[in-house]
Scaffold this motif. Structure first.
Motif, mmCIF file in Angstrom:
data_model
loop_
_atom_site.group_PDB
_atom_site.id
_atom_site.type_symbol
_atom_site.label_atom_id
_atom_site.label_comp_id
_atom_site.label_asym_id
_atom_site.label_seq_id
_atom_site.Cartn_x
_atom_site.Cartn_y
_atom_site.Cartn_z
ATOM 1 N N THR A 260 0.857 -1.191 0.000
ATOM 2 C CA THR A 260 0.000 0.000 0.000
ATOM 3 C C THR A 260 0.887 1.233 0.000
ATOM 4 O O THR A 260 1.945 1.247 0.630
ATOM 5 N N VAL A 261 0.444 2.256 -0.701
ATOM 6 C CA VAL A 261 1.171 3.524 -0.773
ATOM 7 C C VAL A 261 0.146 4.654 -0.813
ATOM 8 O O VAL A 261 -0.891 4.531 -1.479
ATOM 9 N N VAL A 262 0.427 5.759 -0.125
ATOM 10 C CA VAL A 262 -0.484 6.897 -0.166
ATOM 11 C C VAL A 262 0.053 7.972 -1.101
ATOM 12 O O VAL A 262 1.267 8.117 -1.286
ATOM 13 N N GLY A 263 -0.894 8.710 -1.685
ATOM 14 C CA GLY A 263 -0.496 9.768 -2.605
ATOM 15 C C GLY A 263 -1.673 10.642 -2.993
ATOM 16 O O GLY A 263 -2.727 10.641 -2.332
ATOM 17 N N TYR A 264 -1.486 11.368 -4.064
ATOM 18 C CA TYR A 264 -2.468 12.336 -4.549
ATOM 19 C C TYR A 264 -2.805 12.016 -6.003
ATOM 20 O O TYR A 264 -1.920 11.679 -6.798
ATOM 21 N N ALA A 265 -4.088 12.133 -6.350
ATOM 22 C CA ALA A 265 -4.505 11.821 -7.717
ATOM 23 C C ALA A 265 -5.855 12.468 -8.001
ATOM 24 O O ALA A 265 -6.596 12.841 -7.088
ATOM 25 N N GLY A 266 -6.139 12.599 -9.281
ATOM 26 C CA GLY A 266 -7.453 13.077 -9.695
ATOM 27 C C GLY A 266 -7.564 14.569 -9.879
ATOM 28 O O GLY A 266 -8.658 15.080 -10.141
ATOM 29 N N GLY A 267 -6.440 15.290 -9.733
ATOM 30 C CA GLY A 267 -6.482 16.737 -9.880
ATOM 31 C C GLY A 267 -5.686 17.230 -11.061
ATOM 32 O O GLY A 267 -5.539 16.527 -12.064
ATOM 33 N N PHE A 268 -5.148 18.428 -10.939
ATOM 34 C CA PHE A 268 -4.532 19.111 -12.078
ATOM 35 C C PHE A 268 -3.084 19.537 -11.832
ATOM 36 O O PHE A 268 -2.356 19.797 -12.783
ATOM 37 N N THR A 269 -2.673 19.625 -10.587
ATOM 38 C CA THR A 269 -1.341 20.124 -10.242
ATOM 39 C C THR A 269 -0.319 18.999 -10.295
ATOM 40 O O THR A 269 -0.469 18.002 -9.575
ATOM 41 N N PRO A 270 0.739 19.116 -11.086
ATOM 42 C CA PRO A 270 1.749 18.061 -11.127
ATOM 43 C C PRO A 270 2.632 18.075 -9.878
ATOM 44 O O PRO A 270 3.038 19.134 -9.406
ATOM 45 N N ASN A 271 2.884 16.871 -9.348
ATOM 46 C CA ASN A 271 3.787 16.707 -8.201
ATOM 47 C C ASN A 271 3.464 17.651 -7.045
ATOM 48 O O ASN A 271 4.320 18.416 -6.589
ATOM 49 N N PRO A 272 2.228 17.610 -6.553
ATOM 50 C CA PRO A 272 1.840 18.543 -5.489
ATOM 51 C C PRO A 272 2.422 18.143 -4.137
ATOM 52 O O PRO A 272 2.774 16.984 -3.894
ATOM 53 N N THR A 273 2.505 19.103 -3.243
ATOM 54 C CA THR A 273 2.825 18.839 -1.849
ATOM 55 C C THR A 273 1.528 18.703 -1.061
ATOM 56 O O THR A 273 0.449 19.111 -1.511
ATOM 57 N N TYR A 274 1.647 18.165 0.150
ATOM 58 C CA TYR A 274 0.472 18.036 1.012
ATOM 59 C C TYR A 274 -0.127 19.407 1.315
ATOM 60 O O TYR A 274 -1.352 19.581 1.296
ATOM 61 N N GLU A 275 0.724 20.370 1.576
ATOM 62 C CA GLU A 275 0.231 21.720 1.897
ATOM 63 C C GLU A 275 -0.560 22.286 0.728
ATOM 64 O O GLU A 275 -1.589 22.953 0.923
ATOM 65 N N GLU A 276 -0.107 22.031 -0.492
ATOM 66 C CA GLU A 276 -0.828 22.520 -1.668
ATOM 67 C C GLU A 276 -2.163 21.810 -1.818
ATOM 68 O O GLU A 276 -3.194 22.437 -2.114
ATOM 69 N N VAL A 277 -2.188 20.494 -1.610
ATOM 70 C CA VAL A 277 -3.439 19.746 -1.719
ATOM 71 C C VAL A 277 -4.453 20.256 -0.703
ATOM 72 O O VAL A 277 -5.653 20.382 -0.998
ATOM 73 N N CYS A 278 -3.971 20.577 0.491
ATOM 74 C CA CYS A 278 -4.872 21.034 1.552
ATOM 75 C C CYS A 278 -5.513 22.386 1.260
ATOM 76 O O CYS A 278 -6.526 22.735 1.884
ATOM 77 N N THR A 279 -4.971 23.151 0.338
ATOM 78 C CA THR A 279 -5.599 24.426 -0.016
ATOM 79 C C THR A 279 -6.872 24.229 -0.832
ATOM 80 O O THR A 279 -7.676 25.155 -0.975
ATOM 81 N N GLY A 280 -7.038 23.039 -1.417
ATOM 82 C CA GLY A 280 -8.162 22.811 -2.321
ATOM 83 C C GLY A 280 -7.910 23.326 -3.727
ATOM 84 O O GLY A 280 -8.789 23.257 -4.574
ATOM 85 N N GLN A 281 -6.699 23.816 -3.982
ATOM 86 C CA GLN A 281 -6.406 24.444 -5.267
ATOM 87 C C GLN A 281 -5.571 23.555 -6.193
ATOM 88 O O GLN A 281 -4.981 24.037 -7.156
ATOM 89 N N THR A 282 -5.535 22.264 -5.917
ATOM 90 C CA THR A 282 -4.874 21.322 -6.834
ATOM 91 C C THR A 282 -5.871 20.396 -7.514
ATOM 92 O O THR A 282 -5.572 19.820 -8.554
ATOM 93 N N GLY A 283 -7.036 20.214 -6.905
ATOM 94 C CA GLY A 283 -8.037 19.288 -7.424
ATOM 95 C C GLY A 283 -7.785 17.841 -7.052
ATOM 96 O O GLY A 283 -8.587 16.963 -7.373
ATOM 97 N N HIS A 284 -6.674 17.576 -6.366
ATOM 98 C CA HIS A 284 -6.326 16.189 -6.077
ATOM 99 C C HIS A 284 -7.124 15.619 -4.902
ATOM 100 O O HIS A 284 -7.562 16.340 -4.007
ATOM 101 N N ASN A 285 -7.257 14.305 -4.939
ATOM 102 C CA ASN A 285 -7.839 13.543 -3.857
ATOM 103 C C ASN A 285 -6.716 12.853 -3.085
ATOM 104 O O ASN A 285 -5.669 12.540 -3.656
#
Length: 218
Positions: free
Chosen positions: A72-97
């Motif tokens: 198992t591995v955790v990550g980010y997917a389903g959005g628009f920002t390439p190679n996002p950080t956790y802080e960026e994902v948490c803004t809601g401005q990457t689209g990632h899940n």
């Protein structure tokens, strides 16, 4: 605060997403529990699956405990920002899940068993949130790697939707999409609840069972 939360619960437009970066962010080299390489290839005869169902710390623990799950591995997917950080994902401005990638042995656990575990361990009727965790990164999603997975996922969604409706729940909001690019999350997120057993885990099921799979992976 209300305006900020509402913005995080609305999917960002592709042209408004954060720019990200061209290179991968650092992550762990090896799995904390199995010592397998985090970026291991799928072994011959094995298969992969990807799920989003709330905070990926708790989701990963649900799946690593299953017999037949190899990695198992955790990550980010389903959005628009390439190679996002956790802080960026948490803004809601990457689209990632927040997602968990699962590599498993189909001879020991079926995809339908994984789907049953998926449905029974979160509330798929909550839209862009899971419990007290608010935002597009906590949406319910199944990301499929082939037509057989898509057919199984869509059939299970219909079956579980009927069960939830009969139990008084609202419509299922789970998205079923072709598996998008998976971006590895940072080192400290990998197997977080194995490293921090008392850590926060914000996922929980509805109490409604899903009648698919063999039942061996409960």
């Amino acid at each position: 605060m209300f305006t900020l939360n509402r913005k995080k619960m609305e999917m960002v437009a592709p042209d408004a997403a954060l720019p990200g970066r061209p290179t991968q962010i650092p992550t762990a080299e090896r799995h904390f529990l199995s010592d397998l390489p985090i970026k291991a290839e799928v072994p011959a005869g094995y298969a992969e699956a990807m799920f989003g169902m709330g905070c990926f710390w708790g989701v990963e623990r649900v799946f690593w405990q299953l017999p037949g799950v190899w990695l198992t591995v955790v990550g980010y997917a389903g959005g628009f920002t390439p190679n996002p950080t956790y802080e960026e994902v948490c803004t809601g401005q990457t689209g990632h899940n927040e997602v968990v990638r699962v590599i498993y042995d189909p001879a020991r656990i079926s995809y339908e068993d994984l789907l049953r575990v998926f449905w029974e361990n979160h509330d798929p009727t909550q839209g862009m949130r899971q419990g007290n965790d608010l935002g597009t990164q906590y949406r319910s999603g199944i990301y499929v790697y082939d037509d057989a997975q898509r057919d199984a996922a869509e059939a299970s969604r219909q079956t579980y939707s009927n069960r939830l409706r009969d139990a008084g729940f609202g419509p299922v909001t789970t998205e079923i999409l072709d598996a998008p690019t998976f971006f590895f999350a940072e080192d400290y997120h990998q197997q977080y609840l194995a490293k921090n057993p008392a850590g926060y885990c914000g996922i929980g099921g509805t109490g409604v069972t899903c009648p698919i799979g063999t039942g061996v992976a409960s």
